[in-house]
Design a protein around this motif. Structure first.
Motif, PDB file in Angstrom:
ATOM      1  N   UNK A 159     -31.937 -49.215  15.504  1.00 47.78           N
ATOM      2  CA  UNK A 159     -31.549 -48.059  14.709  1.00 47.78           C
ATOM      3  C   UNK A 159     -30.580 -47.222  15.546  1.00 47.78           C
ATOM      4  N   UNK A 160     -30.216 -46.039  15.054  1.00 45.20           N
ATOM      5  CA  UNK A 160     -29.287 -45.172  15.769  1.00 45.20           C
ATOM      6  C   UNK A 160     -29.969 -43.882  16.210  1.00 45.20           C
ATOM      7  N   UNK A 161     -29.615 -43.427  17.404  1.00 50.40           N
ATOM      8  CA  UNK A 161     -30.077 -42.148  17.940  1.00 50.40           C
ATOM      9  C   UNK A 161     -28.890 -41.419  18.553  1.00 50.40           C
ATOM     10  N   UNK A 180     -18.242 -38.280  20.447  1.00 48.82           N
ATOM     11  CA  UNK A 180     -17.643 -39.444  21.090  1.00 48.82           C
ATOM     12  C   UNK A 180     -17.939 -40.644  20.197  1.00 48.82           C
ATOM     13  N   UNK A 181     -16.919 -41.383  19.837  1.00 51.41           N
ATOM     14  CA  UNK A 181     -17.123 -42.599  19.057  1.00 51.41           C
ATOM     15  C   UNK A 181     -16.655 -43.807  19.878  1.00 51.41           C
ATOM     16  N   UNK A 182     -17.007 -44.980  19.410  1.00 54.80           N
ATOM     17  CA  UNK A 182     -16.632 -46.216  20.099  1.00 54.80           C
ATOM     18  C   UNK A 182     -15.835 -47.094  19.147  1.00 54.80           C
ATOM     19  N   UNK A 183     -14.676 -47.519  19.581  1.00 55.59           N
ATOM     20  CA  UNK A 183     -13.861 -48.501  18.872  1.00 55.59           C
ATOM     21  C   UNK A 183     -13.376 -49.505  19.904  1.00 55.59           C
ATOM     22  N   UNK A 239     -23.418 -41.031  19.061  1.00 56.08           N
ATOM     23  CA  UNK A 239     -24.399 -41.728  18.224  1.00 56.08           C
ATOM     24  C   UNK A 239     -24.360 -43.204  18.604  1.00 56.08           C
ATOM     25  N   UNK A 240     -25.469 -43.679  19.176  1.00 55.45           N
ATOM     26  CA  UNK A 240     -25.506 -45.039  19.720  1.00 55.45           C
ATOM     27  C   UNK A 240     -26.732 -45.792  19.224  1.00 55.45           C
ATOM     28  N   UNK A 241     -26.710 -47.130  19.290  1.00 47.50           N
ATOM     29  CA  UNK A 241     -27.932 -47.891  19.010  1.00 47.50           C
ATOM     30  C   UNK A 241     -29.067 -47.409  19.908  1.00 47.50           C
ATOM     31  N   UNK A 242     -30.261 -47.275  19.334  1.00 47.04           N
ATOM     32  CA  UNK A 242     -31.369 -46.625  20.026  1.00 47.04           C
ATOM     33  C   UNK A 242     -31.723 -47.289  21.355  1.00 47.04           C
ATOM     34  N   UNK A 243     -31.794 -48.617  21.369  1.00 48.09           N
ATOM     35  CA  UNK A 243     -32.203 -49.299  22.604  1.00 48.09           C
ATOM     36  C   UNK A 243     -31.233 -48.988  23.748  1.00 48.09           C
ATOM     37  N   UNK A 244     -29.951 -48.970  23.437  1.00 45.54           N
ATOM     38  CA  UNK A 244     -28.963 -48.653  24.469  1.00 45.54           C
ATOM     39  C   UNK A 244     -29.066 -47.196  24.878  1.00 45.54           C
ATOM     40  N   UNK A 291     -32.044 -37.754  24.753  1.00 39.01           N
ATOM     41  CA  UNK A 291     -32.122 -38.528  23.528  1.00 39.01           C
ATOM     42  C   UNK A 291     -32.671 -37.668  22.391  1.00 39.01           C
ATOM     43  N   UNK A 292     -31.985 -37.668  21.254  1.00 37.32           N
ATOM     44  CA  UNK A 292     -32.412 -36.912  20.081  1.00 37.32           C
ATOM     45  C   UNK A 292     -32.338 -37.802  18.845  1.00 37.32           C
ATOM     46  N   UNK A 293     -33.222 -37.566  17.872  1.00 40.65           N
ATOM     47  CA  UNK A 293     -33.133 -38.356  16.635  1.00 40.65           C
ATOM     48  C   UNK A 293     -31.861 -38.026  15.872  1.00 40.65           C
ATOM     49  N   UNK A 294     -31.338 -39.010  15.181  1.00 38.22           N
ATOM     50  CA  UNK A 294     -30.122 -38.788  14.396  1.00 38.22           C
ATOM     51  C   UNK A 294     -30.480 -38.052  13.108  1.00 38.22           C
ATOM     52  N   UNK A 295     -29.843 -36.910  12.823  1.00 39.74           N
ATOM     53  CA  UNK A 295     -30.239 -36.101  11.661  1.00 39.74           C
ATOM     54  C   UNK A 295     -29.671 -36.607  10.328  1.00 39.74           C
ATOM     55  N   UNK A 296     -28.753 -37.551  10.377  1.00 39.01           N
ATOM     56  CA  UNK A 296     -28.210 -38.110   9.139  1.00 39.01           C
ATOM     57  C   UNK A 296     -28.693 -39.545   8.984  1.00 39.01           C
TER      58      UNK A 296
END
Length: 325
Positions: free
Chosen positions: A162-164, A190-193, A238-243, A255-260
């Motif tokens: 999931x995402x966190x 920050x986004x990743x492309x 916003x990254x995959x939770x495990x990472x 680490x915080x839960x993703x609100x969306x």
């Protein structure tokens, strides 16, 4: 068969000199082979167009069938009644994201180094050419999310994530246990492309599809660069939770839960259909599944739960415990 190998090189490189380098042949020998191929097919196959070379229509139509024949022959020549990983010198070319390398393949490599010490792994980043690389055999194994599956080739699910959110532990959100939707979309991100085509991540696709917009003030070319870019800022990643969870054990980040709402995603292993019964591929797939099961068991509590407890940082839990006492 030797002529087919030369033909495959000529069709893929469109160059006599580059084909010579690939095949470790002299240019005159490669030119003679091209002449024989032209005579056999009664077609030029490769023609000069200005300063470059182009394939004739027949040459273009031969690319896939010639490569398919060579892949099938390779599968036949590798066939053995048994496969012993402890003595195998097999080399695997695997394409995946650096996220998968970080949270999954790193553990696979550690396990393989014990049970298959002479085996080699060539790890490469996924890119716009990845589907073609699987088709033509340049990549033997792909580990890719469900939305990037290459049609026509077998696959197996490996793990779900999931995402966190990640924020600086000393930044504007240091006292937060969760973000509101307004805080999330008002903040800078920050986004990743990655890849030559600047491929976007699954969460970016989902948010864009929902007609929402994140203020992406920094775009990183890989997940591994995000921590250094995040430290000392008020940015959100916003990254995959495990990472993200792994990163908090290595960097001063929270680490915080993703609100969306962003759906979970699955990573899959995929291989060429001609390698379906390759004993070495079967062994590697089994190693993948064993590793994925081990990681799932280890991380089952935080992955299954969406509560605040599952995503609090160690520091936050310590503070709460002190308050309770």
């Amino acid at each position: 068969m030797n002529q087919l190998v030369v033909l495959d090189a000529l069709l893929s490189t469109r160059s006599v000199s580059k084909s010579s380098e690939r095949l470790f042949l002299s240019q005159p020998a490669t030119s003679c082979a091209l002449a024989r191929l032209r005579e056999y097919f009664e077609d030029d196959l490769l023609v000069s167009v200005g300063k470059t070379n182009a394939l004739t229509p027949l040459g273009s139509s031969l690319i896939k069938p010639v490569r398919d024949v060579l892949l099938q022959v390779q599968t036949i020549t590798r066939a053995r009644p048994s496969f012993d990983p402890s003595t195998s010198t097999r080399k695997f070319t695997i394409e995946s994201s650096d996220y998968v390398i970080n949270v999954f393949l790193s553990e696979v490599i550690r396990r393989a180094s014990v049970v298959a010490p002479m085996m080699e792994f060539d790890l490469r980043s996924i890119n716009p050419q990845t589907p073609d690389n699987l088709e033509n055999g340049d990549a033997e194994i792909l580990i890719i999310p469900h939305y990037a599956i290459v049609q026509g080739h077998p696959k197996e699910e490996l793990f779900e994530d999931k995402f966190s959110c990640l924020v600086c532990a000393n930044g504007a959100f240091k006292d937060k246990e969760e973000l509101t939707t307004e805080e999330y979309f008002d903040a800078n991100h920050i986004s990743v492309e990655w890849g030559g085509g600047r491929r976007i991540t699954f969460d970016t696709r989902v948010i864009a599809a929902g007609n929402k917009h994140r203020k992406q003030t920094v775009v990183a070319p890989s997940f591994s660069l995000v921590p250094e870019l995040l430290i000392g800022t008020d940015l959100i990643a916003t990254l995959p939770h495990r990472l993200a969870a792994k990163i908090t054990r290595q960097f001063p980040l929270k680490l915080l839960p993703c609100p969306t709402e962003i759906p979970h995603f699955t990573e899959n292993v995929q291989w060429h259909k001609f390698r379906d019964n390759d004993p070495s591929v079967l062994w590697l797939r089994q190693l993948f599944q064993e590793t994925a099961a081990s990681i799932k068991e280890r991380d089952s509590a935080p992955i299954k739960s969406s509560s605040k407890r599952s995503v609090k940082t160690p520091g936050a839990r310590t503070g709460a415990a002190k308050k309770a006492r």
